[in-house]
Design an enzyme around this catalytic site. Structure first.
Site, short mmCIF file in Angstrom:
data_model
loop_
_atom_site.label_atom_id
_atom_site.label_comp_id
_atom_site.label_asym_id
_atom_site.label_seq_id
_atom_site.Cartn_x
_atom_site.Cartn_y
_atom_site.Cartn_z
N LYS A 170 0.86 -1.19 0.00
CA LYS A 170 0.00 0.00 0.00
C LYS A 170 0.90 1.24 0.00
O LYS A 170 1.49 1.59 1.01
CB LYS A 170 -0.91 -0.02 1.22
CG LYS A 170 -2.03 1.04 1.19
CD LYS A 170 -1.59 2.32 1.84
CE LYS A 170 -2.67 3.38 1.79
NZ LYS A 170 -2.16 4.72 2.18
N GLU A 219 8.80 0.97 11.64
CA GLU A 219 9.86 1.96 11.54
C GLU A 219 9.17 3.30 11.65
O GLU A 219 8.47 3.74 10.74
CB GLU A 219 10.62 1.81 10.21
CG GLU A 219 12.03 2.36 10.28
CD GLU A 219 12.10 3.84 10.03
OE1 GLU A 219 12.10 4.59 11.05
OE2 GLU A 219 12.17 4.25 8.88
N CYS A 277 12.72 10.50 9.15
CA CYS A 277 12.64 10.01 10.52
C CYS A 277 13.99 10.08 11.21
O CYS A 277 14.08 10.18 12.43
CB CYS A 277 12.09 8.59 10.55
SG CYS A 277 13.03 7.43 9.53
N GLU A 335 8.83 15.46 17.12
CA GLU A 335 9.29 15.34 15.74
C GLU A 335 8.55 16.34 14.87
O GLU A 335 7.32 16.32 14.78
CB GLU A 335 9.06 13.92 15.23
CG GLU A 335 9.61 13.70 13.83
CD GLU A 335 9.43 12.29 13.33
OE1 GLU A 335 10.37 11.73 12.74
OE2 GLU A 335 8.34 11.72 13.54
#
Length: 477
Positions: free
Chosen positions: A175, A249, A283, A380
């Protein structure tokens, strides 16, 4: 665009209710439109993968390696087209898009090599302490896996999942992100060209509804997800409902530690690469700068000048160092953090604002002396926003770096290599660079601890993530 989903070896039209508008972030304008898959089509994709599993997992590893090399060659043959698409849909500068493509090629080649060695690793004997028994080990495909990939590194993160899964003998349902749904379609085209058995690789695109349907599907044996912590938490709940393994992750708030024996010019290069590559949409972005007192007064003003000098613009029309953010939603999110920086009265040496031009551009931003309780220090941001603090001692730097709910990566800059290695050992992360930009090699592992995820990708660990271990023990008496 009329048939953007690849199910059981066929291209089919989307039957879902959502429409995906594909944007050029440099212009803030759509250039393509496609219809999402339906939940029924997710069912069809999983069923196709389940039907193909028996034949694929028993295919000779050398034959699977042949297909993987075919993927590597076909991606390389599409080099110009895929680079241009990355630049247009993500806003990546050309040199970044080139690195991404080379990474994808290298990943398929590497796992082809590992696949060729799988036969030798089967049925290895195990030495038992008890007499009268023998035992041997088998490494088998874990089964049907769902792969959900993000928008910041399309083509790359999907290669990191597709290649080891195929090498292990798994069948797949991929996906892609709704922000970048086009580039992964190349994998379906290549599968058709290579004659990959129908159902081994399936691609269904859509928004959250499609991702939720896939992550909760009872027909999967494993799920691998790369993305935000918020969505990763929901994916983990879905896996728990079925008691099945998953790889996550997720996010990061990584530190770069600069000691006062470091060359300032080199340090600035490493700092900027860690926060401005892909416009900070990583990330692994080293978004917390820890700089030792003895070098801080000299380094920080020069760093601010270097960040302000970066060429920010449209990579399709000019030579640029940094492109835009890839979506309006991310652009607005970064703008909200810049507003928080103003509210918290942070000391801004560079940037601090969204750029007033067409497209989703942000000025590379540097805040200094950021308090450890600031939201910008702890959360973040996923943009080119760097927060700096000073430290006095090695122990203080380690404590500040480890004081995070994330644990993905870190960078250490020092002329004292013994100290750098000592600090690297003390950092609570999955990957540390010493005196380097964030060079990622397929032979090394990728992943972190704490809130940064579960499991590892790349290297032999990436292959092991798609294998189950079976022992066969028999009585000799």
């Amino acid at each position: 665009m009329n048939t953007p989903h690849y199910i059981a070896g066929h291209w089919v039209a989307g039957e879902g209710s959502d429409t995906l508008n594909v944007f050029d972030p440099c212009l803030a304008q759509p250039f393509a439109e496609l219809h999402a898959a339906s939940t029924a089509q997710v069912d069809q994709a999983v069923a196709a993968a389940r039907q193909a599993l028996g034949g694929w997992k028993t295919t000779a590893p050398t034959e699977r390696a042949r297909y993987l090399r075919g993927f590597a060659d076909a991606i390389a043959a599409r080099r110009d087209t895929l680079i241009e698409l990355q630049m247009r849909n993500n806003g990546k500068p050309r040199h970044e898009a080139e690195v991404d493509l080379d990474d994808a090629v290298a990943t398929f080649s590497y796992y082809a090599d590992l696949a060729e060695g799988l036969a030798e690793r089967q049925n290895r004997p195990v030495t038992l302490a008890a007499p009268g028994f023998s035992s041997h080990t088998r490494l088998e495909a874990i089964g049907v896996v769902g792969l959900i990939v993000p928008w910041n590194f399309p083509l790359v993160t999907s290669a990191w999942k597709i290649a080891p899964a195929l090498a292990a003998g798994c069948t797949l349902v991929l996906k892609p992100s709704e922000v970048t749904p086009l580039i992964e379609l190349a994998y379906g085209e290549i599968a058709s060209e290579l004659g990959l058995p129908a159902g081994v690789l399936n691609i269904v695109g859509g928004k959250a509804q499609v991702g939720a349907a896939l992550s909760a599907h009872p027909g999967l044996d494993k799920l691998s997800f790369t993305g935000s912590n918020a969505v990763g938490s929901r994916v983990m709940h879905s896996a728990a409902d079925h008691c099945r393994p998953l790889t996550l992750e997720l996010g990061g708030k990584s530190a770069i530690i600069v000691f006062d024996d470091c060359d300032i010019d080199q340090a600035i290069e490493w700092i900027i690469a860690g926060i401005c590559w892909n416009a900070g949409q990583m990330c692994s972005a080293t978004s917390r700068l820890l700089v030792q007192d003895g070098i801080a007064d000299a380094l920080l003003p020069r760093l601010a000048d270097a960040m302000q000098a970066l060429r920010v613009g449209n990579p399709l029309g000019e030579e640029v160092d940094m492109g835009p953010l890839s979506s309006e939603a991310q652009w607005r999110k970064v703008g909200e953090y810049l507003a928080i920086g103003q509210q918290e009265q942070l000391n801004c040496l560079a940037g601090g604002a969204l750029l007033e031009r067409q497209g989703w551009f942000v000025a590379p931003t540097l805040y200094t002396d950021v308090p450890t309780d600031s939201r910008l220090w702890n959360e973040e941001i996923f943009g080119p926003v760097l927060c700096a603090r000073r430290f006095a001692s090695e122990d203080e730097a380690i404590a500040l770096a480890n004081d995070s709910r994330f644990g993905l990566v870190a960078t250490v800059a020092s002329a004292d290599l013994q100290r750098a290695e000592r600090v690297a050992q003390a950092l609570e992360v999955g990957h540390v660079w010493i005196n380097s930009v964030q060079a990622v090699f397929v032979e090394t592992s990728w992943g972190g601890g704490k809130g940064s995820g579960i499991g590892r990708e790349l290297g032999p660990w990436g292959l092991a993530a798609y294998q189950s271990v079976k022992h066969v023990t028999r009585c000799l008496g």
